[in-house]
Design a protein around this motif. Structure first.
Motif, PDB file in Angstrom:
ATOM      1  N   LEU A 196       0.846  -1.199   0.000  1.00 32.04           N
ATOM      2  CA  LEU A 196       0.000   0.000   0.000  1.00 32.04           C
ATOM      3  C   LEU A 196       0.875   1.241   0.000  1.00 32.04           C
ATOM      4  O   LEU A 196       1.684   1.430   0.911  1.00 32.04           O
ATOM      5  CB  LEU A 196      -0.899   0.011   1.249  1.00 32.04           C
ATOM      6  CG  LEU A 196      -1.585  -1.297   1.623  1.00 32.04           C
ATOM      7  CD1 LEU A 196      -2.400  -1.128   2.910  1.00 32.04           C
ATOM      8  CD2 LEU A 196      -2.489  -1.780   0.486  1.00 32.04           C
ATOM      9  N   ARG A 197       0.717   2.071  -1.017  1.00 28.86           N
ATOM     10  CA  ARG A 197       1.546   3.272  -1.144  1.00 28.86           C
ATOM     11  C   ARG A 197       0.660   4.509  -1.276  1.00 28.86           C
ATOM     12  O   ARG A 197       0.307   4.922  -2.389  1.00 28.86           O
ATOM     13  CB  ARG A 197       2.481   3.133  -2.359  1.00 28.86           C
ATOM     14  CG  ARG A 197       3.443   1.960  -2.209  1.00 28.86           C
ATOM     15  CD  ARG A 197       4.438   1.828  -3.349  1.00 28.86           C
ATOM     16  NE  ARG A 197       5.625   1.098  -2.907  1.00 28.86           N
ATOM     17  CZ  ARG A 197       6.726   0.923  -3.620  1.00 28.86           C
ATOM     18  NH1 ARG A 197       6.821   1.427  -4.831  1.00 28.86           N
ATOM     19  NH2 ARG A 197       7.751   0.260  -3.137  1.00 28.86           N
ATOM     20  N   PRO A 198       0.299   5.110  -0.151  1.00 31.07           N
ATOM     21  CA  PRO A 198      -0.556   6.299  -0.211  1.00 31.07           C
ATOM     22  C   PRO A 198       0.221   7.527  -0.666  1.00 31.07           C
ATOM     23  O   PRO A 198       1.403   7.679  -0.346  1.00 31.07           O
ATOM     24  CB  PRO A 198      -1.037   6.467   1.243  1.00 31.07           C
ATOM     25  CG  PRO A 198      -0.024   5.762   2.074  1.00 31.07           C
ATOM     26  CD  PRO A 198       0.623   4.706   1.216  1.00 31.07           C
TER      27      PRO A 198
ATOM     28  N   GLY B 105       3.493  -1.080 -10.707  1.00 34.45           N
ATOM     29  CA  GLY B 105       3.317  -0.371  -9.436  1.00 34.45           C
ATOM     30  C   GLY B 105       4.604   0.278  -8.971  1.00 34.45           C
ATOM     31  O   GLY B 105       4.596   1.364  -8.382  1.00 34.45           O
ATOM     32  N   ASP B 106       5.711  -0.380  -9.217  1.00 34.81           N
ATOM     33  CA  ASP B 106       7.015   0.185  -8.860  1.00 34.81           C
ATOM     34  C   ASP B 106       7.223   1.504  -9.599  1.00 34.81           C
ATOM     35  O   ASP B 106       7.567   2.529  -9.004  1.00 34.81           O
ATOM     36  CB  ASP B 106       8.118  -0.820  -9.228  1.00 34.81           C
ATOM     37  CG  ASP B 106       9.499  -0.289  -8.909  1.00 34.81           C
ATOM     38  OD1 ASP B 106       9.677   0.302  -7.823  1.00 34.81           O
ATOM     39  OD2 ASP B 106      10.411  -0.454  -9.746  1.00 34.81           O
ATOM     40  N   ILE B 107       6.989   1.488 -10.893  1.00 33.90           N
ATOM     41  CA  ILE B 107       7.268   2.665 -11.717  1.00 33.90           C
ATOM     42  C   ILE B 107       6.271   3.786 -11.415  1.00 33.90           C
ATOM     43  O   ILE B 107       6.653   4.947 -11.217  1.00 33.90           O
ATOM     44  CB  ILE B 107       7.220   2.277 -13.209  1.00 33.90           C
ATOM     45  CG1 ILE B 107       8.306   1.225 -13.510  1.00 33.90           C
ATOM     46  CG2 ILE B 107       7.392   3.505 -14.090  1.00 33.90           C
ATOM     47  CD1 ILE B 107       8.144   0.518 -14.839  1.00 33.90           C
TER      48      ILE B 107
ATOM     49  N   SER C 139       4.642   4.377  -8.776  1.00 35.93           N
ATOM     50  CA  SER C 139       4.752   5.007  -7.454  1.00 35.93           C
ATOM     51  C   SER C 139       5.897   6.017  -7.402  1.00 35.93           C
ATOM     52  O   SER C 139       5.802   7.002  -6.678  1.00 35.93           O
ATOM     53  CB  SER C 139       4.828   3.971  -6.337  1.00 35.93           C
ATOM     54  OG  SER C 139       5.837   3.034  -6.557  1.00 35.93           O
ATOM     55  N   ASP C 140       6.964   5.813  -8.146  1.00 33.03           N
ATOM     56  CA  ASP C 140       7.993   6.863  -8.208  1.00 33.03           C
ATOM     57  C   ASP C 140       7.431   8.110  -8.904  1.00 33.03           C
ATOM     58  O   ASP C 140       7.700   9.244  -8.492  1.00 33.03           O
ATOM     59  CB  ASP C 140       9.243   6.382  -8.973  1.00 33.03           C
ATOM     60  CG  ASP C 140      10.260   5.698  -8.061  1.00 33.03           C
ATOM     61  OD1 ASP C 140       9.831   4.911  -7.191  1.00 33.03           O
ATOM     62  OD2 ASP C 140      11.465   5.953  -8.219  1.00 33.03           O
ATOM     63  N   GLU C 141       6.648   7.883  -9.935  1.00 33.41           N
ATOM     64  CA  GLU C 141       6.029   9.027 -10.614  1.00 33.41           C
ATOM     65  C   GLU C 141       5.119   9.776  -9.633  1.00 33.41           C
ATOM     66  O   GLU C 141       5.127  11.006  -9.571  1.00 33.41           O
ATOM     67  CB  GLU C 141       5.221   8.544 -11.831  1.00 33.41           C
ATOM     68  CG  GLU C 141       4.742   9.694 -12.701  1.00 33.41           C
ATOM     69  CD  GLU C 141       3.814   9.236 -13.816  1.00 33.41           C
ATOM     70  OE1 GLU C 141       3.525   8.032 -13.928  1.00 33.41           O
ATOM     71  OE2 GLU C 141       3.367  10.118 -14.573  1.00 33.41           O
TER      72      GLU C 141
ATOM     73  N   PRO D  75       9.759   3.186   3.590  1.00 29.67           N
ATOM     74  CA  PRO D  75       9.548   4.301   2.662  1.00 29.67           C
ATOM     75  C   PRO D  75       9.678   3.787   1.235  1.00 29.67           C
ATOM     76  O   PRO D  75      10.337   2.778   0.994  1.00 29.67           O
ATOM     77  CB  PRO D  75      10.674   5.281   3.016  1.00 29.67           C
ATOM     78  CG  PRO D  75      11.708   4.479   3.730  1.00 29.67           C
ATOM     79  CD  PRO D  75      10.965   3.363   4.403  1.00 29.67           C
ATOM     80  N   VAL D  76       9.058   4.494   0.293  1.00 28.49           N
ATOM     81  CA  VAL D  76       9.075   4.041  -1.102  1.00 28.49           C
ATOM     82  C   VAL D  76      10.438   4.294  -1.755  1.00 28.49           C
ATOM     83  O   VAL D  76      10.849   3.559  -2.652  1.00 28.49           O
ATOM     84  CB  VAL D  76       7.936   4.747  -1.885  1.00 28.49           C
ATOM     85  CG1 VAL D  76       8.057   4.494  -3.381  1.00 28.49           C
ATOM     86  CG2 VAL D  76       6.573   4.272  -1.373  1.00 28.49           C
ATOM     87  N   HIS D  77      11.155   5.298  -1.245  1.00 29.40           N
ATOM     88  CA  HIS D  77      12.428   5.661  -1.872  1.00 29.40           C
ATOM     89  C   HIS D  77      13.523   4.640  -1.599  1.00 29.40           C
ATOM     90  O   HIS D  77      13.391   3.761  -0.747  1.00 29.40           O
ATOM     91  CB  HIS D  77      12.881   7.041  -1.386  1.00 29.40           C
ATOM     92  CG  HIS D  77      13.198   7.094   0.091  1.00 29.40           C
ATOM     93  ND1 HIS D  77      14.348   6.589   0.628  1.00 29.40           N
ATOM     94  CD2 HIS D  77      12.490   7.596   1.136  1.00 29.40           C
ATOM     95  CE1 HIS D  77      14.361   6.788   1.933  1.00 29.40           C
ATOM     96  NE2 HIS D  77      13.233   7.394   2.285  1.00 29.40           N
TER      97      HIS D  77
HETATM   98 MN    MN Z   1      10.851   1.349  -6.550  1.00 28.39          MN
END
Ligand code: MN
Ligand code: NAD
Ligand code: IPM
Length: 356
Positions: free
Chosen positions: A103-105, A240-242, A244-246, A272-274
């Protein structure tokens, strides 16, 4: 509660230290009883014992109630064989804990609209959730490998793998604004055509949720054209990886985004996503917000402490509203100063709550 902290590499230890500090402040307020145990993962673990996910680390994680991870990886390990890369340790951990839904809010804070590359009228009010399938697809499917003249990765999804993450996303949409966009590449990929079919099957159990299917290239475009149009997005691992960085850029900085990786049983994994941000590591200037908000997600999803989670989220928002910003957001505040300011806001809110 037993919390395992895996600081990892680069800015990982810098941001998890602040997250643990804020956990201390909110723990005092809400009378939470917990212990924190540290363990090695990624490049740090390779330096210690030669492997990115040591047996001891996996054992303490399995025995924990929740796991908080900083980041792994860095240029010094880029020439390692694939099974001995730091990133492999993280992938093994996600798989071992069976946390299939990430989950990436993503929220745009009113005080940050001047720092966002998009115009304020496009970015303001964004509040979306990316649900990324985390332990399948291109990252894990077999066969994989290489010979002298070619390399192969495989993209495979089963009905069951799609159905369980779709359920999580539909449930999240039900608790939010009742809209789900399922993202795929069904005009080309067979896995995506199965993805659509299974998402539609699961959606029948959620008649209150409106489901739309969108191709991933279109989604990438819509995310910057009209990010407010999204509520919940569900998609496979790589997309989802790509995306979410956007979405990190839409929010103003990669450093802002937290995540929770959940499954059918605890412990869940928070990160964290980073990444390890080698370009700024060791300078004390990483943005700790993603890590701190990951603790808020831990309070909500692993401890059932909704009020404590909200207290952390309010303190982060309040700190940003005071104008405190790390350099990625155009400021001069250090990682430690930002974390301390959030902890102070949590503590003063707790005194306010007591006297009221
Ligand atoms: Mn990533
Ligand atoms: P990255 O996310 O580490 O950095 C991308 C950019 O964002 C950099 O300019 C960096 O300075 C900035 N940034 C990232 N986090 C920040 C923060 N907290 N505060 C301020 N700025 C921040 O991505 P990358 O540079 O492509 O990857 C570096 C390493 O991290 C690679 O080895 C990669 O595999 C790894 N990585 C790990 C994770 C993880 O552990 N979950 C996630 C992504 C990348
Ligand atoms: C992330 C990272 C990881 C991923 C890497 C480090 C394996 O980019 O968590 O987004 O691709 O899942």
């Amino acid at each position: 509660m037993r919390v395992v902290v895996l600081p990892g590499d680069g800015v990982g230890p810098e941001v998890t230290a602040q997250a643990v500090k804020v956990l201390g402040a909110v723990g005092d307020w809400f009378g939470l009883r917990y212990e924190v145990v540290e363990a090695a993962i990624g490049g740090a673990a390779i330096s210690e014992g030669g492997v990115p996910l040591p047996e001891r680390t996996l054992a303490v994680c399995r025995a924990a109630d929740a796991v908080l991870l900083g980041a792994v990886g860095g240029p010094q390990w880029d020439r390692q064989p694939p099974e001995l890369r730091p990133e492999r340790g993280l992938l093994q951990l996600r798989k071992a804990l069976d946390v299939y839904a990430n989950l990436r809010p993503v929220r745009v804070y009113p005080s940050l609209t001047d720092q966002i590359p998009l115009r304020p009228q496009v970015a303001s009010g964004v509040d979306l959730l990316i649900v990324r399938e985390l332990i399948g697809g291109l990252y894990f499917s077999e066969p994989r490998g290489r010979s002298e003249h070619e390399a192969v990765d495989t993209l495979r999804y089963s009905r069951g793998e799609i159905a369980r993450v779709a359920k999580v996303a539909l449930g999240a949409a039900r608790a939010r604004r009742h809209r789900l966009v399922s993202v795929d590449k069904a005009n080309v990929l067979e896995t995506s055509r199965l993805w659509r079919e299974v998402v539609d099957e699961e959606a029948r159990h959620f008649p209150d949720v409106t489901v739309e299917h969108m191709l991933v290239d279109t989604c990438a475009m819509q995310l910057v054209r009209n990010p407010r149009s999204f509520d919940v997005i569900v998609t496979e691992n790589t997309f989802g990886d790509i995306l979410s960085d956007e979405a990190g850029a839409v929010a103003g900085s990669m450093g802002l985004l937290p995540s929770a990786s959940v499954g059918d049983r605890h412990p869940f994994l928070y990160e964290p996503v980073h990444g390890s941000a080698p370009d700024i590591a060791g300078k004390g200037i990483a943005n700790p917000v993603g890590a701190i908000l990951s603790v808020a997600m831990m309070l909500r999803h692993s401890w059932g402490q909704t009020e404590a989670a909200l207290a952390v989220e309010k303190a982060v928002e309040g700190t940003l509203a005071q104008g405190l910003r790390t350099p990625d957001l155009g400021g001069t505040v250090t990682t430690t100063q930002f974390g301390a300011a959030v902890a102070v806001l949590v503590s003063s809110a707790s005194r306010g709550a007591v006297t009221r």
